[in-house]
Design an enzyme around this catalytic site. Structure first.
Site, PDB file in Angstrom:
ATOM      1  N   GLY A  37      -0.599   8.619  -5.452  1.00 25.66           N
ATOM      2  CA  GLY A  37       0.460   7.923  -6.172  1.00 25.66           C
ATOM      3  C   GLY A  37       0.022   7.316  -7.487  1.00 25.66           C
ATOM      4  O   GLY A  37       0.842   6.704  -8.194  1.00 25.66           O
TER       5      GLY A  37
ATOM      6  N   TYR B 277       0.846  -1.193   0.000  1.00 28.87           N
ATOM      7  CA  TYR B 277       0.000   0.000   0.000  1.00 28.87           C
ATOM      8  C   TYR B 277       0.884   1.247   0.000  1.00 28.87           C
ATOM      9  O   TYR B 277       2.046   1.212   0.431  1.00 28.87           O
ATOM     10  CB  TYR B 277      -0.941   0.005   1.204  1.00 28.87           C
ATOM     11  CG  TYR B 277      -2.098  -0.966   1.090  1.00 28.87           C
ATOM     12  CD1 TYR B 277      -3.377  -0.536   0.745  1.00 28.87           C
ATOM     13  CD2 TYR B 277      -1.909  -2.323   1.317  1.00 28.87           C
ATOM     14  CE1 TYR B 277      -4.438  -1.429   0.652  1.00 28.87           C
ATOM     15  CE2 TYR B 277      -2.961  -3.223   1.215  1.00 28.87           C
ATOM     16  CZ  TYR B 277      -4.222  -2.773   0.882  1.00 28.87           C
ATOM     17  OH  TYR B 277      -5.271  -3.660   0.783  1.00 28.87           O
ATOM     18  N   GLU B 278       0.309   2.342  -0.455  1.00 24.47           N
ATOM     19  CA  GLU B 278       1.070   3.559  -0.701  1.00 24.47           C
ATOM     20  C   GLU B 278       1.746   4.129   0.540  1.00 24.47           C
ATOM     21  O   GLU B 278       2.731   4.870   0.437  1.00 24.47           O
ATOM     22  CB  GLU B 278       0.137   4.607  -1.324  1.00 24.47           C
ATOM     23  CG  GLU B 278       0.829   5.806  -1.905  1.00 24.47           C
ATOM     24  CD  GLU B 278      -0.143   6.735  -2.617  1.00 24.47           C
ATOM     25  OE1 GLU B 278       0.141   7.938  -2.667  1.00 24.47           O
ATOM     26  OE2 GLU B 278      -1.180   6.258  -3.120  1.00 24.47           O
ATOM     27  N   SER B 279       1.233   3.807   1.708  1.00 27.43           N
ATOM     28  CA  SER B 279       1.819   4.322   2.947  1.00 27.43           C
ATOM     29  C   SER B 279       3.139   3.650   3.296  1.00 27.43           C
ATOM     30  O   SER B 279       3.794   4.033   4.265  1.00 27.43           O
ATOM     31  CB  SER B 279       0.828   4.155   4.101  1.00 27.43           C
ATOM     32  OG  SER B 279       0.344   2.821   4.152  1.00 27.43           O
ATOM     33  N   GLY B 280       3.535   2.638   2.526  1.00 28.20           N
ATOM     34  CA  GLY B 280       4.827   1.997   2.751  1.00 28.20           C
ATOM     35  C   GLY B 280       4.744   0.622   3.372  1.00 28.20           C
ATOM     36  O   GLY B 280       5.772   0.032   3.706  1.00 28.20           O
TER      37      GLY B 280
END
Length: 263
Positions: free
Chosen positions: A132, A52-55
């Site tokens: 993103g 996921y984009e949060s890492g």
């Protein structure tokens, strides 16, 4: 099992989940893409790597996240890295096999709008924005898209180009210097679409059970192309429906503050 045993939304989520494999490294969008990816993880692709984009890497949420900042993602991830590392090393480094996105608007060449509906300076609706997604659409080895069909969403011309799909069609993506495949699959509540190998125009290759060509055309603002070898999407299995409905039930309970743990 008949077409009355499941909803169009359930068919969309399950059909989308089937496109993923056990070896995929998937950059997951929130909403329908997240549901599809986690159904795949809970059924035929237990070893899929969800990012996921949060890492969060190797995420295995018990409930569907409300956003990329949902604590469920970090709590269940194998590890969490900085957003800078996520994009520079994982995404731009070519390690993402599938970027899975949603959209508010899409055109016939799979370009996506998630920014505004209407004029940018005075929009009718201001959407969540690209986040993103523009980078995911250009740097993932290929991109899958899932969204409901409607004339409001399937438009002749986007109000804003958030994520580049196949541009004006043909070799436009290559001429832009983008070396990845781009959108290779669109899964909706009515059908499965793929880009034409030459023109890159989205083409319906499979109709979901109970859906007709006429129904598909009624929900699209351009003249739809249908494959000469048009198929019918296999109906959901009992296992797929059970997993999806249990996931949705856990998610609803958790978001209402009544967490239900899996057995």
């Amino acid at each position: 099992m008949t077409a009355q045993d499941f909803t169009p939304d359930e068919m969309m989520a399950i059909a989308a989940s089937r496109a993923l494999s056990n070896t995929d490294v998937c950059f997951v969008g929130i909403g329908p893409p997240s549901a599809a990816c986690n159904i795949a993880r809970l059924t035929h692709a237990p070893d899929i790597t969800l990012i996921y984009e949060s890492g969060t890497i190797g995420t295995a949420p018990d409930v569907l996240p409300l956003s990329i900042g949902d604590g469920e993602l970090c709590d269940t991830a194998l590890t969490t890295v900085s957003v800078t590392e996520m994009f520079r090393y994982w995404l731009q480094g070519g390690k993402i096999t599938v970027g899975f996105l949603g959209a508010a608007q899409i055109d016939r060449f799979a370009n996506i709008n998630t920014t505004v509906v209407g004029d940018y300076d005075n929009p009718k609706v201001r959407l969540p924005g690209g986040g993103g997604a523009p980078e995911i659409s250009s740097s993932s080895q290929e991109t899958y898209i899932t969204m409901k069909q409607s004339k409001r969403g399937f438009v002749e011309k986007l109000d804003f180009y958030t994520s580049f799909g196949h541009g004006e069609g043909g070799d436009h993506r290559t001429r832009m210097g983008i070396t990845t495949k781009g959108p290779t699959l669109l899964i909706t509540d009515l059908a499965i679409w793929k880009p034409d190998p030459v023109t890159k125009e989205l083409t319906v290759v499979s109709l979901h059970p109970g859906t007709t060509k006429e129904r598909v055309q009624q929900t699209v603002s351009w003249a739809v192309r249908f494959s000469d070898d048009l198929q019918e999407t296999p109906a959901p299995t009992e296992e797929e429906l059970s997993v999806l409905r249990a996931l949705k039930a856990r998610t609803a309970a958790a978001h209402a503050g009544n967490r239900v743990e899996t057995a």
